[in-house]
Motif scaffolding. Sequence first.
Motif, PDB file in Angstrom:
ATOM      1  N   ASN A 175      -4.701   9.301   5.525  1.00  0.00           N
ATOM      2  CA  ASN A 175      -3.353   9.222   4.965  1.00  0.00           C
ATOM      3  C   ASN A 175      -2.460  10.376   5.409  1.00  0.00           C
ATOM      4  OD1 ASN A 175      -4.050   6.874   3.711  1.00  0.00           O
ATOM      5  ND2 ASN A 175      -4.135   7.723   1.643  1.00  0.00           N
TER       6      ASN A 175
ATOM      7  N   ARG B 132       1.334  10.157   6.904  1.00  0.00           N
ATOM      8  CA  ARG B 132       2.473  10.932   6.404  1.00  0.00           C
ATOM      9  C   ARG B 132       3.137  11.728   7.525  1.00  0.00           C
ATOM     10  NH1 ARG B 132      -1.356  12.017   2.338  1.00  0.00           N
ATOM     11  NH2 ARG B 132      -0.927  10.878   0.403  1.00  0.00           N
TER      12      ARG B 132
ATOM     13  N   ILE C   4       1.900   6.879  -0.050  1.00  0.00           N
ATOM     14  CA  ILE C   4       0.902   6.083   0.655  1.00  0.00           C
ATOM     15  C   ILE C   4      -0.209   5.756  -0.324  1.00  0.00           C
ATOM     16  CG2 ILE C   4      -0.760   5.988   2.546  1.00  0.00           C
ATOM     17  CD1 ILE C   4       1.014   7.957   4.055  1.00  0.00           C
TER      18      ILE C   4
ATOM     19  N   ASN D 261      -3.870   3.446  -1.136  1.00  0.00           N
ATOM     20  CA  ASN D 261      -4.985   2.648  -0.648  1.00  0.00           C
ATOM     21  C   ASN D 261      -5.039   1.374  -1.489  1.00  0.00           C
ATOM     22  OD1 ASN D 261      -5.512   4.826   0.990  1.00  0.00           O
ATOM     23  ND2 ASN D 261      -7.217   5.574  -0.241  1.00  0.00           N
TER      24      ASN D 261
ATOM     25  N   ARG E 299      -3.537  -0.071   3.762  1.00  0.00           N
ATOM     26  CA  ARG E 299      -2.796   1.147   3.445  1.00  0.00           C
ATOM     27  C   ARG E 299      -1.345   0.738   3.238  1.00  0.00           C
ATOM     28  NH1 ARG E 299      -7.232   2.431   3.205  1.00  0.00           N
ATOM     29  NH2 ARG E 299      -8.268   4.335   3.917  1.00  0.00           N
TER      30      ARG E 299
END
Length: 226
Positions: free
Chosen positions: A126, A130, A210, A212, A218
Amino acid sequence: MTLRSTVLASRPGLVRLAEMPFYPGGGGQLPDLGVLAWSGGTVAVEGFESIDCQLWIRLQHPVELTGEVEAQVDPAFRQTMRELHTDLHILNALVFQAFDGALVTGVQMNADATARIDFDLPDADNDRLRALEPAINDAIRQDLPVRETYLPLDDAYDEKGLLRSRSVTPPPTTDGLIRIIEIAGLDRQACGGTHLVSTGASRPVRILKIDNKGRHNRRMRIGLAG
């Protein structure tokens, strides 16, 4: 955007026009807002319906329109949808390039100038996702031209990376063509929505969150700054 058109058919609260400037929604993009002006006054557009394979405009009030009308698209709402849609293409391109051709599993654009896009990324970091925010805004600052072309459906399937969704393909035209959106030097993919003429017409973008979503998905949430 304004267009004069002729009423082909009318029912209380519904009308079908010979031509219309409205985007009826689809592919995660909200339908246009706007109004219709005719000899009896004006009425807001509330949505769109497919009836017997014909697209009808649903009106805010149960009026019946006749003759010629002036269809007016809400420019601020259309601009927001164009910005979000173009910026999602930029993000999609960056993820596709950086994460081995990851496909899209869902998209939704919102009236509050935010959007989310889901990718099939079972092992994604993640923090790497980002870190794409500066690259998104760099593509905006470059003011890259955005163009549309059309390809036969079979050719679209043959060109790797042109169809990015795991489950949805833009509907072909009546003569079997698929609309292709190209951001110069960055991205080329099939899409049926509305977009900017160039990336520089967008406000800067922030990656908001973000998540999961299950083992594979995602979900990236973005928002327009300002």
